[in-house]
Design an enzyme around this catalytic site. Structure first.
Site, PDB file in Angstrom:
ATOM      1  N   HIS A  52       0.848  -1.201   0.000  1.00 35.12           N
ATOM      2  CA  HIS A  52       0.000   0.000   0.000  1.00 35.12           C
ATOM      3  C   HIS A  52       0.874   1.238   0.000  1.00 35.12           C
ATOM      4  CE1 HIS A  52       0.696  -0.460   4.313  1.00 35.12           C
ATOM      5  NE2 HIS A  52       0.213   0.742   4.534  1.00 35.12           N
ATOM      6  N   HIS A  54       1.428   3.971   1.869  1.00 35.92           N
ATOM      7  CA  HIS A  54       1.929   4.784   2.992  1.00 35.92           C
ATOM      8  C   HIS A  54       3.457   4.944   2.948  1.00 35.92           C
ATOM      9  CE1 HIS A  54      -1.935   4.120   5.560  1.00 35.92           C
ATOM     10  NE2 HIS A  54      -2.032   5.166   4.758  1.00 35.92           N
ATOM     11  N   ASP A  56       5.814   4.894   5.081  1.00 33.66           N
ATOM     12  CA  ASP A  56       6.679   3.945   5.802  1.00 33.66           C
ATOM     13  C   ASP A  56       6.754   2.590   5.077  1.00 33.66           C
ATOM     14  OD1 ASP A  56       3.915   3.624   6.701  1.00 33.66           O
ATOM     15  OD2 ASP A  56       4.662   2.255   8.242  1.00 33.66           O
ATOM     16  N   HIS A  57       6.074   2.482   3.929  1.00 29.75           N
ATOM     17  CA  HIS A  57       6.124   1.247   3.128  1.00 29.75           C
ATOM     18  C   HIS A  57       6.759   1.477   1.757  1.00 29.75           C
ATOM     19  CE1 HIS A  57       3.419  -1.033   5.922  1.00 29.75           C
ATOM     20  NE2 HIS A  57       3.296   0.204   6.340  1.00 29.75           N
ATOM     21  N   HIS A 108      -7.468  -0.766   5.510  1.00 30.35           N
ATOM     22  CA  HIS A 108      -6.456   0.169   6.020  1.00 30.35           C
ATOM     23  C   HIS A 108      -6.265   1.296   5.002  1.00 30.35           C
ATOM     24  CE1 HIS A 108      -2.824   1.532   8.058  1.00 30.35           C
ATOM     25  NE2 HIS A 108      -2.119   1.350   6.966  1.00 30.35           N
ATOM     26  N   ASP A 130      -0.259  -3.763   6.251  1.00 34.17           N
ATOM     27  CA  ASP A 130      -0.885  -3.239   7.475  1.00 34.17           C
ATOM     28  C   ASP A 130      -2.346  -3.671   7.584  1.00 34.17           C
ATOM     29  OD1 ASP A 130       1.471  -1.984   8.102  1.00 34.17           O
ATOM     30  OD2 ASP A 130       0.753   0.061   7.748  1.00 34.17           O
ATOM     31  N   HIS A 168       4.519  -4.466  10.960  1.00 38.31           N
ATOM     32  CA  HIS A 168       4.851  -3.731  12.192  1.00 38.31           C
ATOM     33  C   HIS A 168       4.958  -4.677  13.379  1.00 38.31           C
ATOM     34  CE1 HIS A 168       4.408   0.444  10.748  1.00 38.31           C
ATOM     35  NE2 HIS A 168       3.474  -0.053   9.945  1.00 38.31           N
TER      36      HIS A 168
END
Ligand code: ZN
Ligand code: FE
Length: 258
Positions: A52, A54, A56-57, A108, A130, A168
């Site tokens: 996805h 985001h 942090d990905h 998400h 996530d 995570h």
């Protein structure tokens, strides 16, 4: 085949799969831990799988692609750094001699996908981003509780021995919440003490398995009486047989839970 969770930021894992020569990474939010692992282990990067959009990905995608020429795969319906091979349910990805099936798991984010390999060294493997965490699920930033329930049901229907690679290390805080929901769940209490011991040694609690999550994860247990009752005790509007409402109430409760 080797499966490694590379720690990134404070609580992310960038999963790396490698055969001693070639590697694949999932959701590299940062290129640095990946570049270091590639050079320490003498590997070349074949592919980058993204679940996805985001930061942090995807934060490390461009740097890794530029440095290695790896092919980037990602969700068709999200903004991922291009060039990217756009995927949605029904597509497959071949890498390291393995076949990954793409699943649509919105909730998400709206276009979130997961990668499922039916057989890797004798058992299935899931990269779920996530969507599903050990003991929990992702926050509903873009999707509805009904979408998330359908996504989680899809993952829960995979074989019990499927190794679940979440992005995570949220396990201990998720389990604290899970115990508030289901204080009488013996499997949950046992698993909590095991995970606390792992974290005390700074070891990952992941991968989990689908069978384990079915026993301990309240978000996969919305049709169990104890979980439905707890959701109703929290929000009297919730009908216990309404799995979507139970999931929505749990998610809101978790958002405020400390
Ligand atoms: Zn995310
Ligand atoms: Fe994340």
């Amino acid at each position: 085949m080797n499966l490694l969770p590379l720690p990134a930021f404070t609580d992310n894992y960038i999963w790396m799969l490698h055969d001693g020569l070639q590697a694949v990474v999932v959701d590299p939010g940062d290129s640095v831990p990946v570049t270091k692992a590639l050079s320490d282990l003498g590997l070349s990067l074949q592919a980058i799988l993204v679940t996805h959009h985001h930061p942090d990905h995807v934060g490390g995608v461009d740097a890794l692609r530029d440095a290695t020429g790896a092919t980037v795969y990602g969700p068709a319906r999200e903004r991922i750094p291009v060039p990217v091979v756009r995927l949605s349910a029904g597509y497959t990805v071949e890498c390291l001699g393995l076949r990954f099936e793409v699943l649509d798991v919105p909730g998400h984010t709206a276009g979130h996908i997961a990668y499922y390999c039916p057989a890797m060294d004798g058992a299935p493997l899931l990269f779920c981003g996530d969507t599903l965490f050990s003991g929990g699920c992702g926050r509903l930033f873009e999707g509805t509780p009904a979408q998330m329930l359908r996504s989680l049901d899809q993952l829960a229907a995979l074989p019990g021995d499927t190794r679940v690679c979440c992005t995570h290390e949220y396990t201990l805080s998720n389990l604290k919440f899970a115990r508030a929901v289901e204080p009488g769940n013996a499997a949950l209490l046992y698993y909590s003490s095991r995970c606390e011991a792992l974290r005390a040694q700074n070891l990952p609690t992941l991968p989990s398995t689908v069978a384990l999550e079915q026993d301990i994860n309240p978000f996969l247990r919305v049709r169990h009486a104890a979980v439905a009752q707890a959701a109703q005790a929290r929000d009297a509007q919730v009908q216990q047989e309404d799995a979507v409402a139970v999931l929505a109430a749990l998610r809101e409760w978790k958002n405020e839970f400390r």
